[in-house]
Design a protein around this motif. Structure first.
Motif, PDB file in Angstrom:
ATOM      1  N   PRO A  25     -79.673  43.111 -40.024  1.00 18.15           N
ATOM      2  CA  PRO A  25     -80.791  43.609 -40.813  1.00 18.15           C
ATOM      3  C   PRO A  25     -81.923  44.208 -39.966  1.00 18.15           C
ATOM      4  O   PRO A  25     -82.752  44.951 -40.473  1.00 18.15           O
ATOM      5  N   LEU A  26     -81.947  43.892 -38.679  1.00 18.93           N
ATOM      6  CA  LEU A  26     -82.986  44.400 -37.788  1.00 18.93           C
ATOM      7  C   LEU A  26     -82.540  45.664 -37.056  1.00 18.93           C
ATOM      8  O   LEU A  26     -83.254  46.188 -36.211  1.00 18.93           O
ATOM      9  N   GLY A  27     -81.345  46.143 -37.356  1.00 21.61           N
ATOM     10  CA  GLY A  27     -80.853  47.369 -36.740  1.00 21.61           C
ATOM     11  C   GLY A  27     -80.191  47.187 -35.395  1.00 21.61           C
ATOM     12  O   GLY A  27     -79.936  48.149 -34.684  1.00 21.61           O
ATOM     13  N   LEU A  28     -79.878  45.942 -35.032  1.00 18.44           N
ATOM     14  CA  LEU A  28     -79.168  45.669 -33.784  1.00 18.44           C
ATOM     15  C   LEU A  28     -77.711  45.365 -34.122  1.00 18.44           C
ATOM     16  O   LEU A  28     -77.433  44.545 -34.990  1.00 18.44           O
ATOM     17  N   ASN A  29     -76.816  46.023 -33.434  1.00 16.24           N
ATOM     18  CA  ASN A  29     -75.393  45.847 -33.707  1.00 16.24           C
ATOM     19  C   ASN A  29     -74.645  45.447 -32.449  1.00 16.24           C
ATOM     20  O   ASN A  29     -74.997  45.869 -31.344  1.00 16.24           O
ATOM     21  N   ARG A  30     -73.600  44.644 -32.657  1.00 18.58           N
ATOM     22  CA  ARG A  30     -72.791  44.199 -31.525  1.00 18.58           C
ATOM     23  C   ARG A  30     -71.945  45.350 -31.011  1.00 18.58           C
ATOM     24  O   ARG A  30     -71.293  46.049 -31.785  1.00 18.58           O
ATOM     25  N   SER A  34     -67.826  45.251 -25.683  1.00 18.69           N
ATOM     26  CA  SER A  34     -68.391  44.194 -24.844  1.00 18.69           C
ATOM     27  C   SER A  34     -67.278  43.398 -24.177  1.00 18.69           C
ATOM     28  O   SER A  34     -66.198  43.231 -24.745  1.00 18.69           O
ATOM     29  N   PRO A  35     -67.539  42.863 -22.984  1.00 16.93           N
ATOM     30  CA  PRO A  35     -66.542  41.978 -22.365  1.00 16.93           C
ATOM     31  C   PRO A  35     -66.235  40.795 -23.277  1.00 16.93           C
ATOM     32  O   PRO A  35     -67.079  40.371 -24.068  1.00 16.93           O
ATOM     33  N   ALA A  36     -65.048  40.255 -23.186  1.00 19.10           N
ATOM     34  CA  ALA A  36     -64.603  39.179 -24.069  1.00 19.10           C
ATOM     35  C   ALA A  36     -65.410  37.891 -23.928  1.00 19.10           C
ATOM     36  O   ALA A  36     -65.415  37.073 -24.833  1.00 19.10           O
ATOM     37  N   ASP A  37     -66.114  37.729 -22.812  1.00 18.02           N
ATOM     38  CA  ASP A  37     -66.842  36.480 -22.577  1.00 18.02           C
ATOM     39  C   ASP A  37     -68.303  36.542 -23.007  1.00 18.02           C
ATOM     40  O   ASP A  37     -69.076  35.636 -22.714  1.00 18.02           O
ATOM     41  N   ARG A  38     -68.712  37.603 -23.722  1.00 21.33           N
ATOM     42  CA  ARG A  38     -70.113  37.719 -24.142  1.00 21.33           C
ATOM     43  C   ARG A  38     -70.251  38.628 -25.358  1.00 21.33           C
ATOM     44  O   ARG A  38     -69.383  39.425 -25.655  1.00 21.33           O
ATOM     45  N   LEU A  39     -71.377  38.467 -26.029  1.00 20.07           N
ATOM     46  CA  LEU A  39     -71.749  39.331 -27.143  1.00 20.07           C
ATOM     47  C   LEU A  39     -72.923  40.176 -26.663  1.00 20.07           C
ATOM     48  O   LEU A  39     -73.855  39.646 -26.055  1.00 20.07           O
ATOM     49  N   VAL A  40     -72.879  41.473 -26.916  1.00 20.25           N
ATOM     50  CA  VAL A  40     -73.952  42.368 -26.495  1.00 20.25           C
ATOM     51  C   VAL A  40     -74.434  43.126 -27.724  1.00 20.25           C
ATOM     52  O   VAL A  40     -73.654  43.821 -28.384  1.00 20.25           O
ATOM     53  N   TYR A  41     -75.730  42.971 -28.038  1.00 23.85           N
ATOM     54  CA  TYR A  41     -76.338  43.632 -29.190  1.00 23.85           C
ATOM     55  C   TYR A  41     -77.331  44.677 -28.709  1.00 23.85           C
ATOM     56  O   TYR A  41     -78.148  44.402 -27.827  1.00 23.85           O
ATOM     57  N   VAL A  42     -77.271  45.858 -29.300  1.00 21.85           N
ATOM     58  CA  VAL A  42     -78.178  46.950 -28.945  1.00 21.85           C
ATOM     59  C   VAL A  42     -78.585  47.687 -30.223  1.00 21.85           C
ATOM     60  O   VAL A  42     -77.930  47.591 -31.248  1.00 21.85           O
ATOM     61  N   GLY A  44     -81.717  51.043 -31.336  1.00 22.52           N
ATOM     62  CA  GLY A  44     -83.025  51.671 -31.164  1.00 22.52           C
ATOM     63  C   GLY A  44     -83.433  51.743 -29.712  1.00 22.52           C
ATOM     64  O   GLY A  44     -82.628  51.992 -28.828  1.00 22.52           O
ATOM     65  N   GLU A  45     -84.712  51.512 -29.478  1.00 24.05           N
ATOM     66  CA  GLU A  45     -85.266  51.586 -28.129  1.00 24.05           C
ATOM     67  C   GLU A  45     -85.271  50.241 -27.408  1.00 24.05           C
ATOM     68  O   GLU A  45     -85.719  50.148 -26.276  1.00 24.05           O
ATOM     69  N   ALA A  46     -84.801  49.204 -28.071  1.00 19.49           N
ATOM     70  CA  ALA A  46     -84.819  47.867 -27.479  1.00 19.49           C
ATOM     71  C   ALA A  46     -83.807  47.766 -26.347  1.00 19.49           C
ATOM     72  O   ALA A  46     -82.821  48.493 -26.305  1.00 19.49           O
ATOM     73  N   GLY A  47     -84.071  46.853 -25.425  1.00 19.58           N
ATOM     74  CA  GLY A  47     -83.081  46.522 -24.415  1.00 19.58           C
ATOM     75  C   GLY A  47     -81.946  45.759 -25.075  1.00 19.58           C
ATOM     76  O   GLY A  47     -81.914  45.578 -26.289  1.00 19.58           O
ATOM     77  N   ALA A  48     -81.009  45.304 -24.294  1.00 22.34           N
ATOM     78  CA  ALA A  48     -79.856  44.582 -24.833  1.00 22.34           C
ATOM     79  C   ALA A  48     -80.176  43.102 -25.013  1.00 22.34           C
ATOM     80  O   ALA A  48     -80.937  42.516 -24.244  1.00 22.34           O
ATOM     81  N   PHE A  49     -79.583  42.503 -26.024  1.00 19.19           N
ATOM     82  CA  PHE A  49     -79.653  41.072 -26.274  1.00 19.19           C
ATOM     83  C   PHE A  49     -78.243  40.540 -26.102  1.00 19.19           C
ATOM     84  O   PHE A  49     -77.317  40.984 -26.781  1.00 19.19           O
ATOM     85  N   GLY A  69     -88.646  37.137 -29.932  1.00 20.08           N
ATOM     86  CA  GLY A  69     -89.079  37.867 -31.123  1.00 20.08           C
ATOM     87  C   GLY A  69     -88.426  39.232 -31.220  1.00 20.08           C
ATOM     88  O   GLY A  69     -88.332  39.947 -30.226  1.00 20.08           O
ATOM     89  N   PHE A  70     -87.987  39.577 -32.419  1.00 20.28           N
ATOM     90  CA  PHE A  70     -87.376  40.869 -32.693  1.00 20.28           C
ATOM     91  C   PHE A  70     -88.270  41.658 -33.648  1.00 20.28           C
ATOM     92  O   PHE A  70     -88.830  41.090 -34.590  1.00 20.28           O
TER      93      PHE A  70
END
Length: 128
Positions: A25-30, A34-42, A44-49, A69-70
Motif C-alpha cells: 500500500p505504500l508503493g514498495l514492491n519486492r 532478489s537473492p533467495a536468502d533475502r527480501l528486497v523492497y524498492v 519511488g525515490e526511497a532506498g532499499a528495505f 518509518g515509511f
C-alpha cells in the motif's frame, strides 16, 4: 540519506507475507530477482528495505527503541498499511490517526512485525 535499511528475520516466508502486505500500500514492491536468502523492497525515490537472516548465523532479534518509518502518499495508504499488517500477523502499536508533528499535521500508524520490529507509516496532511 540512506541507501538501504536491513532488519533481521528467523522466518523468511513469514516475513515475506507480512512485508508484502504492509509495504504494497505504500508503493514498495519486492524485487523478483532478489537473492533467495533475502527480501528486497524498492519503490519511488526511497532506498532499499531488506529483510534477511542475520549474516552471523545468530537468531534475529528486534532492536529496543528503534522505529523505521515509511512515507505514505495518503491517509488511505496508512490505513491500508495498518490493516494489512494486522491481517498478516503484526501487532498494533498505534492505530491510524492524525498526529501533530512540529509545524505540520500528519496521519500515521504503528505496527510491530512478527519478529518484533517497530515500523510506521505517515502521510503529511497540512501545516498547522
Amino acid at each position: 540519506m540512506f541507501t538501504h535499511i536491513v532488519v533481521g528475520t528467523n522466518d523468511l516466508e513469514r516475513a515475506a507475507q507480512f512485508y508484502d502486505a504492509v509495504l504494497g500500500p505504500l508503493g514498495l514492491n519486492r524485487q523478483e530477482n532478489s537473492p533467495a536468502d533475502r527480501l528486497v523492497y524498492v519503490g519511488g525515490e526511497a532506498g532499499a528495505f531488506l529483510v534477511m537472516r542475520p549474516l552471523d548465523g545468530q537468531s534475529a532479534e528486534a532492536g529496543n527503541g528503534g522505529t523505521i518509518g515509511f512515507r505514505a502518499a495518503t491517509p488511505a495508504a496508512v490505513d491500508a498499511f495498518h490493516a494489512a499488517g494486522l491481517m498478516a500477523g503484526g501487532l498494533d502499536e498505534g492505530a491510524p490517526g492524525p498526529r501533530p508533528s512540529g509545524d505540520r499535521m500528519t496521519y500515521g500508524a504503528y505496527l510491530r512485525s512478527p519478529e518484533g520490529h517497530k515500523i510506521c507509516a505517515f502521510a503529511r496532511l497540512s501545516t498547522i
